[in-house]
Structures are given as C-alpha cells and as structure tokens.
Design a protein around this motif. Structure first.
Motif, short mmCIF file in Angstrom:
data_model
loop_
_atom_site.label_atom_id
_atom_site.label_comp_id
_atom_site.label_asym_id
_atom_site.label_seq_id
_atom_site.Cartn_x
_atom_site.Cartn_y
_atom_site.Cartn_z
N THR A 51 14.82 5.69 9.09
CA THR A 51 13.71 6.52 8.63
C THR A 51 12.90 5.70 7.63
O THR A 51 13.46 5.22 6.64
N TYR A 52 11.62 5.56 7.88
CA TYR A 52 10.79 4.63 7.13
C TYR A 52 9.78 5.39 6.28
O TYR A 52 9.18 6.37 6.72
N ARG A 53 9.62 4.89 5.07
CA ARG A 53 8.69 5.51 4.13
C ARG A 53 7.25 5.23 4.56
O ARG A 53 6.97 4.29 5.32
N GLY A 54 6.33 6.04 4.07
CA GLY A 54 4.94 5.93 4.49
C GLY A 54 4.23 4.68 4.00
O GLY A 54 3.27 4.23 4.61
N GLY A 55 4.69 4.10 2.89
CA GLY A 55 4.04 2.91 2.35
C GLY A 55 4.45 1.65 3.09
O GLY A 55 5.39 1.63 3.88
N GLY A 56 3.72 0.56 2.82
CA GLY A 56 4.04 -0.71 3.45
C GLY A 56 2.90 -1.70 3.29
O GLY A 56 1.96 -1.50 2.51
N TYR A 66 2.86 9.19 6.16
CA TYR A 66 4.02 9.97 5.78
C TYR A 66 5.28 9.32 6.36
O TYR A 66 5.21 8.38 7.16
N THR A 67 6.41 9.83 5.93
CA THR A 67 7.69 9.29 6.39
C THR A 67 7.81 9.45 7.90
O THR A 67 7.46 10.48 8.47
N TYR A 68 8.33 8.40 8.53
CA TYR A 68 8.44 8.38 10.00
C TYR A 68 9.89 8.09 10.36
O TYR A 68 10.51 7.16 9.82
N ALA A 69 10.43 8.88 11.27
CA ALA A 69 11.81 8.72 11.72
C ALA A 69 11.83 7.94 13.03
O ALA A 69 11.31 8.40 14.04
N GLY A 70 12.43 6.74 12.98
CA GLY A 70 12.59 5.94 14.18
C GLY A 70 13.96 6.14 14.80
O GLY A 70 14.71 7.05 14.43
N PHE A 97 4.55 -1.02 12.62
CA PHE A 97 3.88 0.15 13.19
C PHE A 97 2.48 -0.23 13.64
O PHE A 97 1.76 -0.95 12.93
N ILE A 98 2.11 0.25 14.80
CA ILE A 98 0.72 0.17 15.27
C ILE A 98 0.27 1.60 15.53
O ILE A 98 0.78 2.27 16.43
N THR A 157 0.85 -1.19 0.00
CA THR A 157 0.00 0.00 0.00
C THR A 157 0.88 1.23 0.00
O THR A 157 1.77 1.37 0.86
N THR A 158 0.67 2.12 -0.95
CA THR A 158 1.49 3.33 -1.03
C THR A 158 1.09 4.32 0.06
O THR A 158 0.04 4.19 0.70
N SER A 159 1.94 5.31 0.25
CA SER A 159 1.66 6.32 1.27
C SER A 159 0.44 7.16 0.91
O SER A 159 -0.29 7.62 1.80
N ASP A 160 0.19 7.36 -0.37
CA ASP A 160 -1.00 8.12 -0.78
C ASP A 160 -2.28 7.34 -0.49
O ASP A 160 -3.29 7.92 -0.09
#
Length: 284
Positions: free
Chosen positions: A57-62, A49-53, A95-96, A41-44
């Motif tokens: 740093t992880y992209r919004g999709g997954g 959005y991008t998340y910094a752990g 991510f939860i 699933t894309t971020s759109d």
C-alpha cells in the motif's frame, strides 16, 4: 540480492538534485520538470491519495514527473531521466496516471498503470481502468423513480421506528427487521455518498474551468467515492432481494420450501462448515 521492501516508515521524502545527489551540478542544466522530478511532492500538493497495490500500500506522495509540453521535449526529458537513473534499485513503485474523456457518451476514464518492484528483484505490473459518469439523472423517468424511492424509504423508516418502540429489544431478534435495517442503512448511506460525489463533481468542474484543462486533474478521490456508492447500492439490492422473498410466503410451494429449510437448518449449517473448511484448504 534482496532489497528492503516498501513501507510508510522507510519511504524517502528528501529533496535531491539531479541524479539523486545532494550537491548541485553547475556544469549541466536541466529543465524545471526534470529538477522537480527529484524533489519529493506531498499528497496534498499532487492531489493524490493512498493506493493499494498487489504487494503493498503506497502513500500518495512521491517523486513526480508530469507529462506536459511538446512531444519532442517529453522524449528528451524521458531520455535525460533514464540517464540520471530516476528509476533505480531503490524504486519500489512507478505509477502512470492519466484521465481520458469521451465526449460522445460523456464518460470519463481514470487510468492507473502500476509497476511494483519486488524486494527479490522482480517487477509486477497491474492496470486499472475506472469509468466514471457524473451525470446521474439521464432521463426524467430516472429522476421520478429516485424521488419515489426516497419517499418509500422515509415511509419505511417511520414504520420501523414505530415497531422499535413497540417491540423494543425484541425488534432486533427478528430476521426481517435486520434485513429492513440493512435496506434503510444502505439507502441512507447511498444518499449521503451521492451528495459527496456531487460535491466532488463540482470541485473537479471548477478546477477544470480555472485551468482550462491544461493540468492533470486527478480523479482518484472521485473513483473511491464512486466505488463506495456502487458497493452501497449493491448491498441495498441484495437486502431488497432477500426482502422480496418474504412476499412469496403466501405461495404454498415457497412456504413448503421455507419450512423444509427451517427443519433441516442445523444439518445444513454443519454441512456448510465442513464444506467451507475443505474448500478453503483446497484454495490455499
């Protein structure tokens, strides 16, 4: 054994069948939510959005599984995902995300629970709780103070523009001019970000009315905008406190203290540099 670390270049974006297979298994039938969990699933599409752990740093999709439906169905789906190795040795982050709302105080809470899978085999967990209150003006007094503040900023802008035309480049050589520019810049930036947050609030409210709250509404962008507004207001208060010190120049003791600092400025700077070197080396 060590696995490859996560990066934007090696992120998996393919569509898979259940069990991370490329072939369809006709003997087993799974629910649509499980089938969707193995599709990228894309971020759109997910409105993320991008998340910094802590370790990347992880992209919004997954690959997303949405908690929706009856509790018994969700337990069955989670058991099926566990049997299908939805989280395997190639997983780098889980991510939860959930959103909570307290109607008594009209406060939203964006919760993000993150589990990062390190290349060495360890797991590092973090939790982030972001309270958000979209109701900026809770009283008439607060609204009146904000209006007065805007008029003061406009007045200061006019004064600084006149000084800039009068002093030209010498204007930027004065310390208090830089402080004044910092106050004006942070104030104008805060006003712009506030309208941005107001627009984001309307978008979230409109989305909630369309779906009646039956879908997950991601507040990640609203959290980022709220953080930017908080930072700008903090810097504005910082510059204002420094500007407030200028008002004490008429006090004899404060004036004497300022002259003392000015006299020993070189020694203080050299000491600060040595102290910073020792302090940073101690921390590292």
């Amino acid at each position: 054994t060590c696995q490859h670390s996560y990066s934007f270049s090696n992120e998996e974006t393919e569509l898979f069948q259940t069990g991370w297979k490329n072939q369809t298994i006709e003997d087993e039938i799974y629910s649509s939510s499980i089938l969707k969990a193995f599709n990228y699933t894309t971020s759109d599409e997910s409105d993320t959005y991008t998340y910094a752990g802590e370790f990347g740093t992880y992209r919004g999709g997954g690959y997303v599984y949405e908690f929706r439906g009856r509790l018994s169905d969700m337990k069955t789906n989670l058991s099926a995902l566990h049997q299908l190795d939805w989280i395997d040795e190639k997983t780098r982050a889980v991510f939860i995300q959930l959103t909570l709302y307290n109607p008594s105080v009209q406060l939203l809470m964006a919760v993000t629970l993150l589990a990062e899978f390190l290349p060495t085999g360890g797991i590092y967990t973090t939790a982030r709780f972001e309270p958000i209150n979209f109701y900026t003006f809770t009283s008439i007094l607060q609204l009146v103070c904000t209006i007065f503040y805007i008029f003061f900023i406009i007045y200061f802008i006019i004064i600084e523009i006149r000084l800039l035309f009068k002093l030209r480049l010498k204007y930027f050589h004065q310390f208090w001019s830089i402080i004044q520019l910092g106050i004006i810049g942070c104030s104008l930036g805060s006003a712009g970000v506030y309208f941005w947050r107001f627009q984001e609030t309307n978008r979230i409210s409109h989305l909630f009315e369309q779906t009646n709250g039956y879908i997950y509404i991601n507040l990640q962008l609203a959290v980022y905008v709220n953080d930017i507004l908080t930072f700008l207001l903090g810097y504005c208060c910082f510059f204002s406190m420094i500007k407030f010190v200028q008002l004490f120049r008429f006090n004899q003791r404060v004036s004497l203290f300022a002259e003392t600092l000015k006299y020993c400025a070189k020694e203080l700077i050299s000491f600060s540099i040595m102290f910073a070197i020792v302090f940073i080396s101690f921390l590292s």
